[in-house]
Design a protein around this motif. Structure first.
Motif, PDB file in Angstrom:
ATOM      1  N   ALA A  32      18.052  38.497 -26.025  1.00 23.42           N
ATOM      2  CA  ALA A  32      17.095  38.255 -27.108  1.00 23.42           C
ATOM      3  C   ALA A  32      17.711  37.389 -28.204  1.00 23.42           C
ATOM      4  CB  ALA A  32      16.618  39.586 -27.685  1.00 23.42           C
ATOM      5  N   THR A  33      18.966  37.672 -28.557  1.00 22.59           N
ATOM      6  CA  THR A  33      19.633  36.887 -29.602  1.00 22.59           C
ATOM      7  C   THR A  33      19.868  35.455 -29.149  1.00 22.59           C
ATOM      8  OG1 THR A  33      20.742  38.906 -30.373  1.00 22.59           O
ATOM      9  CG2 THR A  33      21.638  36.815 -31.124  1.00 22.59           C
ATOM     10  N   THR A  34      20.277  35.280 -27.897  1.00 23.33           N
ATOM     11  CA  THR A  34      20.506  33.931 -27.366  1.00 23.33           C
ATOM     12  C   THR A  34      19.223  33.114 -27.354  1.00 23.33           C
ATOM     13  OG1 THR A  34      22.312  34.745 -25.963  1.00 23.33           O
ATOM     14  CG2 THR A  34      21.335  32.628 -25.382  1.00 23.33           C
ATOM     15  N   TYR A  79      10.638  43.423 -22.572  1.00 20.31           N
ATOM     16  CA  TYR A  79      10.906  43.644 -23.996  1.00 20.31           C
ATOM     17  C   TYR A  79      11.853  42.624 -24.635  1.00 20.31           C
ATOM     18  CZ  TYR A  79       8.587  48.129 -23.428  1.00 20.31           C
ATOM     19  OH  TYR A  79       7.660  49.101 -23.176  1.00 20.31           O
ATOM     20  N   ALA A  80      12.475  41.771 -23.863  1.00 20.06           N
ATOM     21  CA  ALA A  80      13.389  40.785 -24.453  1.00 20.06           C
ATOM     22  C   ALA A  80      12.641  39.858 -25.409  1.00 20.06           C
ATOM     23  CB  ALA A  80      14.085  39.974 -23.355  1.00 20.06           C
ATOM     24  N   GLY A  81      11.416  39.474 -25.064  1.00 22.24           N
ATOM     25  CA  GLY A  81      10.643  38.588 -25.922  1.00 22.24           C
ATOM     26  C   GLY A  81      10.278  39.227 -27.244  1.00 22.24           C
ATOM     27  N   PHE A 103       7.426  35.793 -25.298  1.00 24.55           N
ATOM     28  CA  PHE A 103       6.810  36.995 -25.852  1.00 24.55           C
ATOM     29  C   PHE A 103       5.703  37.552 -24.951  1.00 24.55           C
ATOM     30  CE2 PHE A 103       3.677  39.086 -28.665  1.00 24.55           C
ATOM     31  CZ  PHE A 103       4.495  40.075 -29.207  1.00 24.55           C
ATOM     32  N   LEU A 104       5.134  36.701 -24.102  1.00 20.61           N
ATOM     33  CA  LEU A 104       3.987  37.078 -23.278  1.00 20.61           C
ATOM     34  C   LEU A 104       4.209  38.353 -22.456  1.00 20.61           C
ATOM     35  CD1 LEU A 104       1.109  36.335 -22.383  1.00 20.61           C
ATOM     36  CD2 LEU A 104       2.133  34.916 -20.586  1.00 20.61           C
ATOM     37  N   PRO A 105       5.362  38.556 -21.791  1.00 17.13           N
ATOM     38  CA  PRO A 105       5.536  39.786 -20.999  1.00 17.13           C
ATOM     39  C   PRO A 105       5.385  41.067 -21.802  1.00 17.13           C
ATOM     40  CG  PRO A 105       7.205  38.185 -20.415  1.00 17.13           C
ATOM     41  CD  PRO A 105       6.494  37.632 -21.602  1.00 17.13           C
ATOM     42  N   TYR A 106       5.642  41.003 -23.122  1.00 21.51           N
ATOM     43  CA  TYR A 106       5.496  42.206 -23.947  1.00 21.51           C
ATOM     44  C   TYR A 106       4.035  42.644 -24.015  1.00 21.51           C
ATOM     45  CZ  TYR A 106       5.632  45.303 -27.994  1.00 21.51           C
ATOM     46  OH  TYR A 106       5.500  46.386 -28.838  1.00 21.51           O
TER      47      TYR A 106
END
Length: 298
Positions: free
Chosen positions: A94-96, A173-175, A117-120
């Motif tokens: 997420a930070t990268t 959740y990374a997005g 962000f879409l997968p969230y």
């Protein structure tokens, strides 16, 4: 003067009252009832229980039963192992992504930010079903391409299922975590970066000396959320359970509590397991906050 103070207090109570009432009935009361339920048990009278059932105080009996259950203890160890790998991976990714989107040379920023962000926006159950098709031999193009190349993937095997679940959680959740970090990056004054470049700082030095220290609160926040969410792992393994025998009914602590409540009809031990899981989440969350407060980057 007194009437003014009274009106202000009534205004504050009017604004806070609905929130406090909602918080009381949706958070405090359910938690209190779960704790109460974990300290009681159902006692039946008569040779075969025909004398009726009474709720009696059990003390720590339900907690002792949960702690002596090898399946429940194994589930806690399993999610702790899962968290030890998945949490650092999630936060690093997420930070990268946030730093890449914030780079001066980045193009199509809005498109990629939305795509990440879409997968969230996909519910966890739907995401698990989608990935379940990609994991199932005979249905998955991944296993088909692997077999054609002489590689045999077993995404649902006993040794890989935990990391297959980690892939789903990270994808989903990374997005969201990236967006929290991006919001913190956008609040930084751009003059700091210009001043650093004038002083001769390269891109790596700007990231490590300016950006990361300033977005550290966002990184901490997303890490705490990820720790809590990881320990509550439930939907993904429950959906994938239908596809593989590698996932048992007690695969995670939440699944164990669910099984105790709705399969074994033992609500009291289910409540005790839920309270224990909440305690573990609190210990690790506050422990992490205590650790990073001593090692804040400067």
């Amino acid at each position: 003067m007194k009437s003014t103070k009274t009106r202000r207090r009534l205004a504050v109570l009017g604004l806070l009252g609905p929130f406090c009432a909602l918080f009381l009935f949706t958070v405090v009361v359910p938690i209190g009832y779960a704790v109460f339920d974990s300290l009681t048990k159902i006692q039946r009278s008569g040779a075969f229980g025909e004398g009726g059932a009474d709720t009696v105080f059990a003390g720590g009996a339900n907690y002792a039963s949960a702690l002596q259950d090898p399946e429940f203890m194994s589930s806690i160890g399993r999610v702790l192992l899962f968290a030890s790998v998945q949490v650092p991976l999630m936060i690093a990714l997420a930070t990268t992504l946030a730093l890449l989107l914030d780079a001066a040379s980045a193009r199509w920023v809005r498109f990629f930010r939305s795509a990440y962000f879409l997968p969230y926006g996909v519910p966890g159950v739907i995401a698990s079903i989608l990935w379940g098709f990609l994991y199932t031999p005979g249905l998955s193009p991944l296993t088909g391409f692997g077999s054609a190349a002489g590689l045999h993937f077993d995404f649902l095997g006993a040794g890989t299922i935990l990391w297959s679940i980690a892939n789903i959680v990270t994808w989903q959740y990374a997005g969201y975590n990236m967006l929290v970090v991006v919001a913190q990056l956008k609040s930084i004054d751009a003059d700091l970066f210009e001043a650093a470049q004038i002083d001769g700082a390269n891109a790596w030095q700007v990231i490590t000396r300016i950006k990361i220290p300033l977005i550290w609160p966002a990184i901490i926040l997303t890490t705490v959320f990820t720790i809590i969410g990881t320990l509550q792992l439930f939907a993904e393994p429950l959906v994938l359970k239908a596809l593989t025998g590698s996932i048992t009914a007690d695969f995670t602590p939440n699944m164990s509590a669910f099984t105790q409540a709705f399969t074994n009809n033992n609500n009291n031990q289910a409540a005790a397991e839920s309270v224990l899981l909440a305690a573990v989440a609190c210990v690790f969350s506050f422990g992490f906050l205590k650790l990073v407060s001593r090692r804040r980057p400067s």
